[in-house]
Design an enzyme around this catalytic site. Structure first.
Site, short mmCIF file in Angstrom:
data_model
loop_
_atom_site.label_atom_id
_atom_site.label_comp_id
_atom_site.label_asym_id
_atom_site.label_seq_id
_atom_site.Cartn_x
_atom_site.Cartn_y
_atom_site.Cartn_z
N ARG A 18 0.76 -1.28 -0.04
CA ARG A 18 0.06 0.15 0.09
C ARG A 18 0.86 1.19 0.12
O ARG A 18 0.65 2.24 -0.66
CB ARG A 18 -0.81 0.20 1.29
CG ARG A 18 -2.06 -1.17 0.83
CD ARG A 18 -2.88 -1.29 2.13
NE ARG A 18 -2.18 -1.27 3.52
CZ ARG A 18 -2.75 -0.64 4.60
NH1 ARG A 18 -3.85 -0.34 4.74
NH2 ARG A 18 -1.99 -1.01 5.70
N ASN A 37 -6.12 -3.22 2.04
CA ASN A 37 -5.88 -4.80 1.98
C ASN A 37 -7.16 -5.48 2.07
O ASN A 37 -8.04 -4.87 3.08
CB ASN A 37 -5.06 -4.85 3.19
CG ASN A 37 -3.56 -4.62 3.19
OD1 ASN A 37 -2.94 -4.74 2.11
ND2 ASN A 37 -2.96 -4.53 4.37
#
Length: 95
Positions: A18, A37
């Site tokens: 990320r 996620n």
């Protein structure tokens, strides 16, 4: 403008994917959206921008950060979870 929703599968959680996605989107420029996620172990990205920039981000996601192992990048068509935010223009963030 092009908007896409993708799911990246493989070893993509717990390795900074990320953070890498936010940094990469900023380096490419002109991409708004978010990365998060998913419960199934994948990473999902919703992004919007000019076709050239979005295509560059998708190509980058096929490789990911150095510790990632990307097995597949799947384009998701249709409705996404109502719990996930809409795109904020000019912002690419982790959610």
């Amino acid at each position: 403008m092009r908007e896409i929703y993708i799911k990246i599968k493989g070893r993509v959680q717990g390795i900074g994917f990320r953070y890498w996605a936010v940094k990469t989107a900023q380096e490419i420029g002109g991409i708004s959206g978010w990365v998060h996620n998913a419960a199934d172990g994948s990473v999902e990205i919703l992004m919007r921008g000019d076709e050239k920039q979005v295509d560059a981000m998708v190509l980058a996601c096929h490789k990911g950060p150095i510790l990632a192992r990307v097995d597949d990048v799947v384009f998701i068509v249709g409705r996404r979870s109502s719990f996930l935010p809409d795109i904020e223009e000019g912002v690419f963030k982790r959610v």
